[in-house]
Scaffold this active site. Sequence first.
Site, PDB file in Angstrom:
ATOM      1  N   ASP A  69       0.848  -1.198   0.000  1.00  0.00           N
ATOM      2  CA  ASP A  69       0.000   0.000   0.000  1.00  0.00           C
ATOM      3  C   ASP A  69       0.882   1.246   0.000  1.00  0.00           C
ATOM      4  OD1 ASP A  69       0.828  -0.693   2.524  1.00  0.00           O
ATOM      5  OD2 ASP A  69      -1.156  -0.741   3.419  1.00  0.00           O
ATOM      6  N   CYS A  94       2.061   5.027   9.113  1.00  0.00           N
ATOM      7  CA  CYS A  94       1.575   3.644   9.186  1.00  0.00           C
ATOM      8  C   CYS A  94       2.547   2.732   8.456  1.00  0.00           C
ATOM      9  CB  CYS A  94       0.168   3.537   8.606  1.00  0.00           C
ATOM     10  SG  CYS A  94      -0.719   2.094   9.227  1.00  0.00           S
ATOM     11  N   HIS A  96       3.821   2.807   5.369  1.00  0.00           N
ATOM     12  CA  HIS A  96       3.679   2.464   3.952  1.00  0.00           C
ATOM     13  C   HIS A  96       4.939   2.823   3.158  1.00  0.00           C
ATOM     14  CE1 HIS A  96      -1.038   2.495   4.281  1.00  0.00           C
ATOM     15  NE2 HIS A  96      -0.446   1.854   5.268  1.00  0.00           N
ATOM     16  N   GLU A 128      -5.562   3.673   3.727  1.00  0.00           N
ATOM     17  CA  GLU A 128      -6.083   4.324   4.947  1.00  0.00           C
ATOM     18  C   GLU A 128      -7.487   4.862   4.711  1.00  0.00           C
ATOM     19  OE1 GLU A 128      -4.686   4.073   7.714  1.00  0.00           O
ATOM     20  OE2 GLU A 128      -2.582   3.682   7.290  1.00  0.00           O
ATOM     21  N   HIS A 154       2.636  -5.914   6.960  1.00  0.00           N
ATOM     22  CA  HIS A 154       2.454  -4.647   7.659  1.00  0.00           C
ATOM     23  C   HIS A 154       3.527  -4.515   8.722  1.00  0.00           C
ATOM     24  CE1 HIS A 154       0.804  -1.078   9.289  1.00  0.00           C
ATOM     25  NE2 HIS A 154      -0.140  -1.099   8.365  1.00  0.00           N
ATOM     26  N   HIS A 346       0.233   5.099  13.580  1.00  0.00           N
ATOM     27  CA  HIS A 346      -0.625   6.286  13.599  1.00  0.00           C
ATOM     28  C   HIS A 346      -0.165   7.302  14.648  1.00  0.00           C
ATOM     29  CE1 HIS A 346      -4.258   4.281  11.370  1.00  0.00           C
ATOM     30  NE2 HIS A 346      -3.073   3.894  10.901  1.00  0.00           N
TER      31      HIS A 346
HETATM   32  C1  LIG Z   1      -3.256  -1.054   9.347  1.00  0.00           C
HETATM   33  C2  LIG Z   1      -4.087   0.132   9.640  1.00  0.00           C
HETATM   34  O1  LIG Z   1      -3.755   0.908  10.514  1.00  0.00           O
HETATM   35  N1  LIG Z   1      -5.175   0.305   8.896  1.00  0.00           N
HETATM   36  C3  LIG Z   1      -6.138   1.340   9.122  1.00  0.00           C
HETATM   37  C4  LIG Z   1      -7.286   1.187   8.147  1.00  0.00           C
HETATM   38  C5  LIG Z   1      -8.301   2.315   8.266  1.00  0.00           C
HETATM   39  C6  LIG Z   1      -9.634   1.992   7.704  1.00  0.00           C
HETATM   40  C7  LIG Z   1     -10.630   3.104   7.795  1.00  0.00           C
HETATM   41  N2  LIG Z   1     -10.118   4.402   7.420  1.00  0.00           N
HETATM   42  C8  LIG Z   1     -11.186   3.172   9.208  1.00  0.00           C
HETATM   43  O2  LIG Z   1     -10.714   3.971  10.020  1.00  0.00           O
HETATM   44  O3  LIG Z   1     -12.128   2.438   9.522  1.00  0.00           O
HETATM   45  C9  LIG Z   1      -6.659   1.249  10.554  1.00  0.00           C
HETATM   46  O4  LIG Z   1      -6.990   2.309  11.108  1.00  0.00           O
HETATM   47  O5  LIG Z   1      -6.751   0.152  11.136  1.00  0.00           O
END
Ligand SMILES: CC(=O)N[C@@H](CCC[C@H](N)C(=O)O)C(=O)O
EC number: 3.5.1.47
Length: 371
Positions: A69, A94, A96, A128, A154, A346
Amino acid sequence: MKQELLTKIRRELHQIPELGFKEYKTQQYLLDYINQLPQEALTVETWRTGIFVKVKGNVGQKTIGYRADIDGLPLTEETGYDFQSTHDGRMHACGHDFHMTIALGALTRLAQNPADDDVIFLFQPAEEGPGGAEPMLQSEAMDRHRPDVIFGLHVAPELPVGSVSSKPGLLFANTSELFIDFKGVGGHAAFPHLTHDMVVTASAFVSHLQQIVARRVDPLDSAVITIGKIEAGTVQNIIAQAARLEGTIRTLSPEAMERVKGEIEKVARGYEIANDCDIHIDYGANYHQVFNDAEQVQRFEQLVQETEYQYREANMAMTGEDFGYMVKEIPGFMFWLGVDSEAGLHQSTLKPKEEALAVGVHIVEKTLREL
Ligand SMILES: CC(=O)N[C@@H](CCC[C@H](N)C(=O)O)C(=O)O
């Protein structure tokens, strides 16, 4: 591929984080790099801001897919790096930048010396949000490049460098974004009885959401509701006529997701009556759970055990990944790669250790050749 080159690529990508489907500079950077590789075995095709790269195998019995990603997050970086993000309010928080660098490292090795099987690299936008995996999967380009098996990784800040982790079955949760708009009657701060205060209504609603998790979901079927952003009001002495909550729902089963959404809607109807307001709910992007194929994970574990690196059994996590759509249709799996950072995913201070890049390249290349 040398550590110095991996580090250089990672740092250059780290400086240009872009949001979902706006990864223009990132796509150009990737294309420029791919174009200077030996081209004999390569077919390159762009899809929106993403890229498919096929490496023709020596035998070509099956096609193995690897997905990386490519988007960043809307966050202001605070790492203090001298190669910090040059895009205000955007950060690769994150990992990427790591995911892309590892993909380029493995692609370089395969372009120089192709595997027996065909390999397809998917540089996927918008993980994301709003979600690039599902439309990429449904694209015509995917019909031309569809792999028989697929995997992805990941970064895992809590794991040491040199370790990877996965599990058969459920790895990542079902997710749904959550946007809730409140509209009522605002007015003078001194006359609350003549208004319906959306700051008070929205704040109470945030607390009520946690009651749904605690009292409306089977404790054995976990759920998380997180509100990450609240917006309301204009100035300190005006009662707010509008408020907006932005968040996300996570559940371990698709059924629990439907249940939680139903409960949120019931509570909203009650709040509309009790607070004389209108509440509008939008679920934004929804991601299907990542459910790993047991046979592929078992083979992956064997492959890792043939290296100097360590394989650990993972726990399920409430993170979401639109890669879940890919493994819903194509047998495959995702794994965590240890990058040992005190700050987590994050966070504005995330500092994954760059020694993990070479570990990732080694494991991805081996898996692409031997899965
Ligand atoms: C691995 C990771 O951190 N993925 C994100 C995916 C976000 C999906 C969407 N924007 C949401 O917030 O539901 C995560 O926050 O887990």
